[in-house]
Scaffold this motif. Structure first.
Motif, PDB file in Angstrom:
ATOM      1  N   GLY A 121      14.810 -92.588 -10.537  1.00  0.00           N
ATOM      2  CA  GLY A 121      15.982 -92.973 -10.108  1.00  0.00           C
ATOM      3  C   GLY A 121      17.784 -92.706 -10.445  1.00  0.00           C
ATOM      4  N   ALA A 122      18.101 -93.657 -10.085  1.00  0.00           N
ATOM      5  CA  ALA A 122      19.369 -93.164  -9.288  1.00  0.00           C
ATOM      6  C   ALA A 122      20.126 -94.667  -9.735  1.00  0.00           C
ATOM      7  CB  ALA A 122      19.637 -92.935  -8.519  1.00  0.00           C
ATOM      8  N   SER A 123      20.600 -94.712 -10.023  1.00  0.00           N
ATOM      9  CA  SER A 123      22.173 -95.854 -10.401  1.00  0.00           C
ATOM     10  C   SER A 123      23.477 -95.924 -10.983  1.00  0.00           C
ATOM     11  CB  SER A 123      21.543 -96.739 -11.460  1.00  0.00           C
ATOM     12  OG  SER A 123      22.026 -98.367 -11.334  1.00  0.00           O
ATOM     13  N   ARG A 124      24.063 -96.512 -10.263  1.00  0.00           N
ATOM     14  CA  ARG A 124      25.792 -96.420 -11.647  1.00  0.00           C
ATOM     15  C   ARG A 124      26.197 -97.726 -11.911  1.00  0.00           C
ATOM     16  NH1 ARG A 124      28.619 -94.426  -6.111  1.00  0.00           N
ATOM     17  NH2 ARG A 124      27.973 -91.909  -6.780  1.00  0.00           N
ATOM     18  N   TYR A 125      24.956 -98.235 -12.943  1.00  0.00           N
ATOM     19  CA  TYR A 125      25.232-100.382 -13.127  1.00  0.00           C
ATOM     20  C   TYR A 125      24.990 -99.218 -14.234  1.00  0.00           C
ATOM     21  CZ  TYR A 125      24.423-104.046 -14.952  1.00  0.00           C
ATOM     22  OH  TYR A 125      24.550-105.347 -15.940  1.00  0.00           O
ATOM     23  N   PRO A 126      26.170 -99.594 -15.985  1.00  0.00           N
ATOM     24  CA  PRO A 126      26.004 -98.873 -17.024  1.00  0.00           C
ATOM     25  C   PRO A 126      25.273 -98.732 -17.783  1.00  0.00           C
ATOM     26  CG  PRO A 126      28.201 -99.519 -16.404  1.00  0.00           C
ATOM     27  CD  PRO A 126      27.599 -99.861 -14.788  1.00  0.00           C
ATOM     28  N   PRO A 127      24.145-100.035 -17.892  1.00  0.00           N
ATOM     29  CA  PRO A 127      23.258-100.290 -18.692  1.00  0.00           C
ATOM     30  C   PRO A 127      22.057 -99.123 -18.682  1.00  0.00           C
ATOM     31  CG  PRO A 127      24.600-102.354 -18.026  1.00  0.00           C
ATOM     32  CD  PRO A 127      25.256-100.849 -17.352  1.00  0.00           C
ATOM     33  N   ASN A 151      22.023-104.972  -8.749  1.00  0.00           N
ATOM     34  CA  ASN A 151      22.111-105.028  -9.301  1.00  0.00           C
ATOM     35  C   ASN A 151      23.713-105.093  -9.488  1.00  0.00           C
ATOM     36  OD1 ASN A 151      21.212-102.676  -8.717  1.00  0.00           O
ATOM     37  ND2 ASN A 151      21.070-102.181 -10.797  1.00  0.00           N
ATOM     38  N   ALA A 152      24.405-105.893  -8.939  1.00  0.00           N
ATOM     39  CA  ALA A 152      25.704-106.375  -9.613  1.00  0.00           C
ATOM     40  C   ALA A 152      26.741-105.306  -8.660  1.00  0.00           C
ATOM     41  CB  ALA A 152      25.852-106.082 -11.007  1.00  0.00           C
ATOM     42  N   ASN A 153      26.619-105.313  -7.792  1.00  0.00           N
ATOM     43  CA  ASN A 153      27.722-104.031  -6.412  1.00  0.00           C
ATOM     44  C   ASN A 153      27.082-102.999  -7.215  1.00  0.00           C
ATOM     45  OD1 ASN A 153      28.019-106.476  -4.543  1.00  0.00           O
ATOM     46  ND2 ASN A 153      29.825-107.329  -6.422  1.00  0.00           N
ATOM     47  N   PHE A 154      26.396-102.557  -7.818  1.00  0.00           N
ATOM     48  CA  PHE A 154      25.854-100.892  -8.449  1.00  0.00           C
ATOM     49  C   PHE A 154      24.809-100.723  -7.461  1.00  0.00           C
ATOM     50  CE2 PHE A 154      27.956-102.682 -11.872  1.00  0.00           C
ATOM     51  CZ  PHE A 154      29.141-101.623 -12.655  1.00  0.00           C
ATOM     52  N   PRO A 155      25.177 -99.858  -6.499  1.00  0.00           N
ATOM     53  CA  PRO A 155      24.158 -99.670  -5.653  1.00  0.00           C
ATOM     54  C   PRO A 155      23.091 -98.778  -7.162  1.00  0.00           C
ATOM     55  CG  PRO A 155      25.834 -97.684  -5.737  1.00  0.00           C
ATOM     56  CD  PRO A 155      26.504 -98.992  -7.075  1.00  0.00           C
ATOM     57  N   SER A 156      21.465 -98.981  -6.619  1.00  0.00           N
ATOM     58  CA  SER A 156      20.249 -98.375  -7.588  1.00  0.00           C
ATOM     59  C   SER A 156      19.588 -98.120  -6.342  1.00  0.00           C
ATOM     60  CB  SER A 156      20.051 -99.432  -8.809  1.00  0.00           C
ATOM     61  OG  SER A 156      21.461 -99.878  -9.132  1.00  0.00           O
ATOM     62  N   LEU A 157      18.410 -97.183  -6.765  1.00  0.00           N
ATOM     63  CA  LEU A 157      17.250 -96.478  -5.818  1.00  0.00           C
ATOM     64  C   LEU A 157      16.614 -96.045  -7.181  1.00  0.00           C
ATOM     65  CD1 LEU A 157      16.960 -96.620  -3.040  1.00  0.00           C
ATOM     66  CD2 LEU A 157      17.483 -94.517  -3.032  1.00  0.00           C
ATOM     67  N   SER A 158      14.882 -96.463  -6.647  1.00  0.00           N
ATOM     68  CA  SER A 158      13.689 -95.384  -7.491  1.00  0.00           C
ATOM     69  C   SER A 158      12.594 -95.666  -6.514  1.00  0.00           C
ATOM     70  CB  SER A 158      13.373 -96.548  -8.222  1.00  0.00           C
ATOM     71  OG  SER A 158      12.705 -97.233  -8.137  1.00  0.00           O
ATOM     72  N   PHE A 202      14.444 -89.285   0.222  1.00  0.00           N
ATOM     73  CA  PHE A 202      14.575 -90.550  -0.855  1.00  0.00           C
ATOM     74  C   PHE A 202      16.753 -89.706  -0.860  1.00  0.00           C
ATOM     75  CE2 PHE A 202      15.934 -90.611  -5.276  1.00  0.00           C
ATOM     76  CZ  PHE A 202      15.847 -91.668  -5.699  1.00  0.00           C
ATOM     77  N   LYS A 203      16.759 -88.862  -1.069  1.00  0.00           N
ATOM     78  CA  LYS A 203      17.868 -88.422  -1.010  1.00  0.00           C
ATOM     79  C   LYS A 203      19.147 -88.623   0.559  1.00  0.00           C
ATOM     80  CE  LYS A 203      16.464 -84.308  -3.155  1.00  0.00           C
ATOM     81  NZ  LYS A 203      16.974 -82.163  -3.042  1.00  0.00           N
ATOM     82  N   ALA A 204      18.135 -89.217   1.232  1.00  0.00           N
ATOM     83  CA  ALA A 204      18.362 -89.626   2.364  1.00  0.00           C
ATOM     84  C   ALA A 204      19.600 -90.810   1.726  1.00  0.00           C
ATOM     85  CB  ALA A 204      17.864 -89.632   4.011  1.00  0.00           C
ATOM     86  N   HIS A 205      18.055 -91.899   1.561  1.00  0.00           N
ATOM     87  CA  HIS A 205      18.076 -93.149   1.047  1.00  0.00           C
ATOM     88  C   HIS A 205      19.600 -92.841  -0.417  1.00  0.00           C
ATOM     89  CE1 HIS A 205      15.504 -95.107   3.720  1.00  0.00           C
ATOM     90  NE2 HIS A 205      13.771 -94.158   3.227  1.00  0.00           N
ATOM     91  N   LEU A 206      19.617 -92.299  -0.849  1.00  0.00           N
ATOM     92  CA  LEU A 206      20.888 -92.125  -1.856  1.00  0.00           C
ATOM     93  C   LEU A 206      22.060 -92.248  -2.166  1.00  0.00           C
ATOM     94  CD1 LEU A 206      19.444 -89.312  -4.572  1.00  0.00           C
ATOM     95  CD2 LEU A 206      19.242 -92.091  -4.945  1.00  0.00           C
ATOM     96  N   HIS A 207      22.122 -91.348  -0.517  1.00  0.00           N
ATOM     97  CA  HIS A 207      23.234 -91.064  -0.030  1.00  0.00           C
ATOM     98  C   HIS A 207      23.815 -92.237   0.904  1.00  0.00           C
ATOM     99  CE1 HIS A 207      23.746 -86.566  -1.411  1.00  0.00           C
ATOM    100  NE2 HIS A 207      22.613 -86.722  -0.888  1.00  0.00           N
TER     101      HIS A 207
END
Length: 194
Positions: A45-51, A131-138, A154-159
């Motif tokens: 999982g990848a996210s910049r959403y702090p919680p 989620n709240a304008n923070f990109p997130s992916l699993s 998956f990495k291409a979608h991350l970028h």
């Protein structure tokens, strides 16, 4: 709270903007939903959403299973995860299917979690979390291992979503818990119910 499903489906409600070159989201139909049924292993999982970041760091292993519900607009979900050193099993919960905008929704402890499919085939499940304008992916798969090509996808979608590999947390098969849909043998540690 179903941590893995919350991670899988995202945390709060609000749609992050897509970059124009991002892959289109999967449109739901009966075949798409049927393809979600069965067991999945949560890989990363990848996210910049702090919680979400705090929870992503705690999940060492997770697996989940989708099965049909008695309602056509719902899926049943069962999950097991290792949070730090503890295996936690969550029995059946419902995932709502919003056909009109191809979104999966989970409500737990008055928290609305939403996700949309970017990639769904018989072996791979990549989900964009709302989620709240923070990109997130699993990334989840039918087995605990993914191919180099699947990982590159998956990495291409991350970028595309503006995330990096540094934003990504991977689980480990070495941390696996006994799966609730498989028979446990003698000596297995029984997971805690949640």
């Amino acid at each position: 709270m179903l941590v893995t499903l919350a991670l899988l489906l995202g945390l709060p409600l609000a749609l992050a903007a897509d970059l124009p070159s991002c892959a289109p989201l999967v449109t739901f139909d009966n075949a798409t939903i049927h393809g979600l049924l069965g067991q999945w292993v949560y890989i990363a999982g990848a996210s910049r959403y702090p919680p979400a970041l705090a929870e992503l760091k705690e999940v060492k292993y997770a697996a989940f299973s989708f099965s049909p519900s008695s309602h056509e607009d719902e899926l049943n979900a069962t999950e097991i995860m290792r949070l730090n050193e503890t295996c936690v099993e969550r029995n059946t919960t419902n995932i709502l299917i919003l056909w009109h905008n191809s979104t999966l929704v989970h409500v737990s402890d008055q928290v609305l979690s939403m996700a949309q499919l970017i990639q769904n085939d018989k072996d791979l499940l990549i989900m964009k979390h709302v989620n709240a304008n923070f990109p997130s992916l699993s990334l989840s798969a039918r087995t605990p291992n993914v191919s180099k090509e699947q990982l590159e996808e998956f990495k291409a979608h991350l970028h595309c979503l503006g995330l990096t590999e540094e934003d990504t947390f991977f689980t480990s098969e070495k941390e696996a818990c006994p799966l609730p849909w498989e028979k446990t043998g003698e000596g297995d540690t029984e997971p805690q119910s949640g």
